[in-house]
Design a protein around this motif. Structure first.
Motif, PDB file in Angstrom:
ATOM      1  N   UNK A  12       0.878  -1.148   0.029  1.00  0.00           N
ATOM      2  CA  UNK A  12       0.032  -0.072   0.005  1.00  0.00           C
ATOM      3  C   UNK A  12       0.761   1.102   0.075  1.00  0.00           C
ATOM      4  N   UNK A  13       2.003   1.070   0.682  1.00  0.00           N
ATOM      5  CA  UNK A  13       2.856   2.291   0.746  1.00  0.00           C
ATOM      6  C   UNK A  13       3.421   2.527  -0.558  1.00  0.00           C
ATOM      7  N   UNK A  14       3.860   1.537  -1.268  1.00  0.00           N
ATOM      8  CA  UNK A  14       4.421   1.644  -2.455  1.00  0.00           C
ATOM      9  C   UNK A  14       3.297   2.383  -3.562  1.00  0.00           C
ATOM     10  N   UNK A  15       2.114   1.709  -3.478  1.00  0.00           N
ATOM     11  CA  UNK A  15       1.033   2.325  -4.372  1.00  0.00           C
ATOM     12  C   UNK A  15       0.949   3.886  -4.120  1.00  0.00           C
ATOM     13  N   UNK A  16       1.181   4.452  -2.863  1.00  0.00           N
ATOM     14  CA  UNK A  16       0.773   5.622  -2.499  1.00  0.00           C
ATOM     15  C   UNK A  16       1.993   6.443  -3.009  1.00  0.00           C
ATOM     16  N   UNK A  17       3.239   5.865  -2.769  1.00  0.00           N
ATOM     17  CA  UNK A  17       4.445   6.507  -3.405  1.00  0.00           C
ATOM     18  C   UNK A  17       4.503   6.615  -4.966  1.00  0.00           C
ATOM     19  N   UNK A  18       3.937   5.826  -5.577  1.00  0.00           N
ATOM     20  CA  UNK A  18       3.704   5.814  -7.038  1.00  0.00           C
ATOM     21  C   UNK A  18       2.844   6.899  -7.278  1.00  0.00           C
ATOM     22  N   UNK A  19       1.802   7.320  -6.636  1.00  0.00           N
ATOM     23  CA  UNK A  19       0.751   8.314  -6.948  1.00  0.00           C
ATOM     24  C   UNK A  19       1.603   9.637  -6.735  1.00  0.00           C
ATOM     25  N   UNK A  20       2.311   9.676  -5.594  1.00  0.00           N
ATOM     26  CA  UNK A  20       3.118  10.757  -5.488  1.00  0.00           C
ATOM     27  C   UNK A  20       4.066  11.229  -6.307  1.00  0.00           C
ATOM     28  N   UNK A  21       4.812  10.108  -6.673  1.00  0.00           N
ATOM     29  CA  UNK A  21       5.740  10.409  -7.967  1.00  0.00           C
ATOM     30  C   UNK A  21       5.086  10.761  -9.021  1.00  0.00           C
ATOM     31  N   UNK A  22       3.986  10.421  -9.372  1.00  0.00           N
ATOM     32  CA  UNK A  22       3.274  11.025 -10.731  1.00  0.00           C
ATOM     33  C   UNK A  22       2.939  12.315 -10.691  1.00  0.00           C
ATOM     34  N   UNK A  23       2.889  13.052  -9.585  1.00  0.00           N
ATOM     35  CA  UNK A  23       2.518  14.272  -9.360  1.00  0.00           C
ATOM     36  C   UNK A  23       3.488  15.328 -10.308  1.00  0.00           C
ATOM     37  N   UNK A  24       4.844  14.911 -10.470  1.00  0.00           N
ATOM     38  CA  UNK A  24       5.686  15.879 -11.255  1.00  0.00           C
ATOM     39  C   UNK A  24       5.454  15.457 -12.746  1.00  0.00           C
ATOM     40  N   UNK A  25       4.686  14.508 -13.026  1.00  0.00           N
ATOM     41  CA  UNK A  25       4.725  14.448 -14.653  1.00  0.00           C
ATOM     42  C   UNK A  25       3.343  14.965 -15.088  1.00  0.00           C
ATOM     43  N   UNK A  26       3.736  16.167 -15.989  1.00  0.00           N
ATOM     44  CA  UNK A  26       2.559  17.282 -16.340  1.00  0.00           C
ATOM     45  C   UNK A  26       1.765  16.337 -17.448  1.00  0.00           C
ATOM     46  N   UNK A  27       1.888  15.284 -18.145  1.00  0.00           N
ATOM     47  CA  UNK A  27       1.309  14.485 -19.166  1.00  0.00           C
ATOM     48  C   UNK A  27       0.452  13.637 -18.633  1.00  0.00           C
ATOM     49  N   UNK A  28       0.134  13.719 -17.380  1.00  0.00           N
ATOM     50  CA  UNK A  28      -1.037  12.651 -16.635  1.00  0.00           C
ATOM     51  C   UNK A  28      -2.014  13.745 -15.871  1.00  0.00           C
ATOM     52  N   UNK A  29      -3.202  13.362 -16.232  1.00  0.00           N
ATOM     53  CA  UNK A  29      -4.359  14.179 -15.542  1.00  0.00           C
ATOM     54  C   UNK A  29      -4.092  14.328 -14.097  1.00  0.00           C
ATOM     55  N   UNK A  30      -4.288  15.266 -13.430  1.00  0.00           N
ATOM     56  CA  UNK A  30      -4.115  15.332 -12.113  1.00  0.00           C
ATOM     57  C   UNK A  30      -5.143  14.380 -11.325  1.00  0.00           C
ATOM     58  N   UNK A  31      -6.324  14.464 -11.794  1.00  0.00           N
ATOM     59  CA  UNK A  31      -7.426  13.549 -11.103  1.00  0.00           C
ATOM     60  C   UNK A  31      -6.827  12.143 -10.962  1.00  0.00           C
ATOM     61  N   UNK A  32      -6.175  11.610 -12.161  1.00  0.00           N
ATOM     62  CA  UNK A  32      -5.793  10.486 -12.127  1.00  0.00           C
ATOM     63  C   UNK A  32      -4.589   9.980 -11.087  1.00  0.00           C
ATOM     64  N   UNK A  33      -3.568  10.913 -11.086  1.00  0.00           N
ATOM     65  CA  UNK A  33      -2.704  10.904 -10.039  1.00  0.00           C
ATOM     66  C   UNK A  33      -3.193  10.830  -8.642  1.00  0.00           C
ATOM     67  N   UNK A  34      -4.286  11.684  -8.235  1.00  0.00           N
ATOM     68  CA  UNK A  34      -5.009  11.923  -6.873  1.00  0.00           C
ATOM     69  C   UNK A  34      -5.819  10.516  -6.857  1.00  0.00           C
TER      70      UNK A  34
END
Length: 105
Positions: A23-45
């Protein structure tokens, strides 16, 4: 009343610990995606939120798995299994969300 074996309790505790870690790994993945401007913010969240949901249920799973040491009843085991299922359901949702992220053309 039936009791759960020590081996089953140990297995449940190991699975619960792995669920916490995952679960921590999935949370970290979501956080790491926040720097990717090509991914919709809602998907990251949503991915991060699924990780948080996984963590909440994994924590409850772990608590119940440890409770089995003192109360090895099938009732407690059944509750632990239900929490494990909830962890897996949130994980599946996170995977589906991640798979919907379109790579740049």
């Amino acid at each position: 009343m039936h009791e759960v074996s020590k081996q089953t309790i140990e297995t449940a505790q190991k699975h619960a610990q792995k669920s916490i870690e995952h679960s921590k790994e999935v949370q970290e993945l979501g956080k790491s995606l926040k720097t990717d401007d090509q991914i919709e913010p809602e998907q990251k969240e949503r991915i991060e939120a699924y990780g948080e949901t996984m963590h909440e249920h994994a924590q409850e799973f772990q608590d119940l798995a440890h409770r089995l040491t003192e109360d090895p009843s099938t009732d407690v085991f059944s509750e632990a299994v239900k929490e494990h299922i909830k962890v897996n359901e949130a994980h599946i949702k996170a995977i589906k969300e991640f798979n919907e992220i379109q790579p740049p053309a």
